[in-house]
Scaffold this motif. Structure first.
Motif, PDB file in Angstrom:
ATOM      1  N   GLY A  47       3.843 -29.970 -39.630  1.00 49.91           N
ATOM      2  CA  GLY A  47       4.229 -31.313 -40.040  1.00 49.91           C
ATOM      3  C   GLY A  47       3.075 -32.249 -40.338  1.00 49.91           C
ATOM      4  N   PHE A  48       1.855 -31.815 -40.085  1.00 47.01           N
ATOM      5  CA  PHE A  48       0.678 -32.628 -40.359  1.00 47.01           C
ATOM      6  C   PHE A  48      -0.322 -31.793 -41.145  1.00 47.01           C
ATOM      7  N   ASN A  49      -1.122 -32.438 -41.941  1.00 44.07           N
ATOM      8  CA  ASN A  49      -2.201 -31.779 -42.673  1.00 44.07           C
ATOM      9  C   ASN A  49      -3.503 -32.422 -42.196  1.00 44.07           C
ATOM     10  N   LEU A  50      -4.053 -31.878 -41.102  1.00 45.52           N
ATOM     11  CA  LEU A  50      -5.188 -32.484 -40.415  1.00 45.52           C
ATOM     12  C   LEU A  50      -6.408 -31.570 -40.463  1.00 45.52           C
ATOM     13  N   ALA A  51      -7.577 -32.187 -40.489  1.00 48.27           N
ATOM     14  CA  ALA A  51      -8.831 -31.434 -40.446  1.00 48.27           C
ATOM     15  C   ALA A  51      -9.905 -32.309 -39.802  1.00 48.27           C
ATOM     16  N   TRP A  52     -10.895 -31.657 -39.215  1.00 47.28           N
ATOM     17  CA  TRP A  52     -12.038 -32.381 -38.660  1.00 47.28           C
ATOM     18  C   TRP A  52     -12.921 -32.873 -39.792  1.00 47.28           C
ATOM     19  N   ARG A  53     -13.420 -34.093 -39.644  1.00 45.58           N
ATOM     20  CA  ARG A  53     -14.345 -34.646 -40.636  1.00 45.58           C
ATOM     21  C   ARG A  53     -15.514 -35.299 -39.887  1.00 45.58           C
ATOM     22  N   VAL A  60     -14.111 -36.940 -36.364  1.00 44.98           N
ATOM     23  CA  VAL A  60     -12.767 -37.481 -36.199  1.00 44.98           C
ATOM     24  C   VAL A  60     -11.793 -36.544 -36.893  1.00 44.98           C
ATOM     25  N   VAL A  61     -10.539 -36.628 -36.494  1.00 44.80           N
ATOM     26  CA  VAL A  61      -9.493 -35.877 -37.169  1.00 44.80           C
ATOM     27  C   VAL A  61      -9.029 -36.718 -38.355  1.00 44.80           C
ATOM     28  N   TRP A  62      -8.986 -36.072 -39.515  1.00 43.57           N
ATOM     29  CA  TRP A  62      -8.644 -36.757 -40.759  1.00 43.57           C
ATOM     30  C   TRP A  62      -7.284 -36.284 -41.247  1.00 43.57           C
ATOM     31  N   ASP A  63      -6.426 -37.243 -41.590  1.00 45.01           N
ATOM     32  CA  ASP A  63      -5.128 -36.937 -42.189  1.00 45.01           C
ATOM     33  C   ASP A  63      -5.374 -36.724 -43.683  1.00 45.01           C
ATOM     34  N   LEU A  64      -5.286 -35.492 -44.115  1.00 52.22           N
ATOM     35  CA  LEU A  64      -5.616 -35.153 -45.500  1.00 52.22           C
ATOM     36  C   LEU A  64      -4.565 -35.673 -46.489  1.00 52.22           C
ATOM     37  N   ASP A  65      -3.325 -35.800 -46.055  1.00 48.55           N
ATOM     38  CA  ASP A  65      -2.276 -36.310 -46.946  1.00 48.55           C
ATOM     39  C   ASP A  65      -2.427 -37.798 -47.204  1.00 48.55           C
ATOM     40  N   ASP A  66      -2.731 -38.553 -46.152  1.00 44.61           N
ATOM     41  CA  ASP A  66      -2.860 -40.010 -46.275  1.00 44.61           C
ATOM     42  C   ASP A  66      -4.298 -40.456 -46.520  1.00 44.61           C
TER      43      ASP A  66
END
Length: 171
Positions: free
Chosen positions: A92-98, A41-47
């Protein structure tokens, strides 16, 4: 083109069981007997939470299927194009695969898929979601259902809701 900074992801949105079966039915059915290695899944690293708007990727080693919902009844399935080892690049997003981001998803790693089903919602007369198609994966005794959570993806674990009509896919 890309969606949410995912390289090489070019969604083709489908609606309705017949169109989904015609385009992807045999290939989804062909996953039976394969072992799931990860659910990405794509993970929002900020939230520190799942970014539910991006596709979910089921990795069966030599076959990777991504599932994505948008709007009220759009479904996109792609094959071997989304690569979770590649960075997500979007302003505008800080996203990564997890991989296996929740305990329920982690339990699925190493499970063999028994069959895949298209699940068609039948909530009764007047239910606006009637006919909405969801994908269910039977890893008996586990189930993973990836459903349209009103313009984003959602997970259900366990037997699908009895209001779904099951359409088992066979190869």
């Amino acid at each position: 083109m890309f969606r949410f900074g995912i390289q090489d992801y070019e969604p083709r949105w489908l609606r309705g069981r017949d169109s989904i079966t015609a385009v992807h039915g045999l290939r989804l059915a062909g996953l039976a007997g394969r072992t799931l290695t990860h659910v990405w899944v794509v993970w929002d690293l900020d939230d520190d939470e799942w970014f539910t708007n991006a596709p979910v990727v089921l990795d069966f080693d030599d076959e990777r299927v991504s599932i994505d919902h948008q709007k009220f009844d759009d479904l996109c399935i792609t094959w071997n194009t989304v690569d979770p080892s590649r960075p997500i690049e979007i302003t505008g997003f800080n996203l990564a695969w997890r991989p296996d981001a929740t305990p329920q998803l982690a339990e699925l790693a190493g499970q063999t898929l028994h069959h895949t089903a298209l699940l068609e919602w039948d909530g009764g007369r007047g239910d606006m979601a009637n006919g909405n198609v969801t994908i269910g994966f039977d890893f008996s005794p586990y189930w993973l259902t990836i459903f349209n959570a009103l313009d984003e993806n959602g997970f259900d674990f366990g037997e699908p809701d009895k209001r779904y009509r099951h359409h088992r896919l066979n190869s």
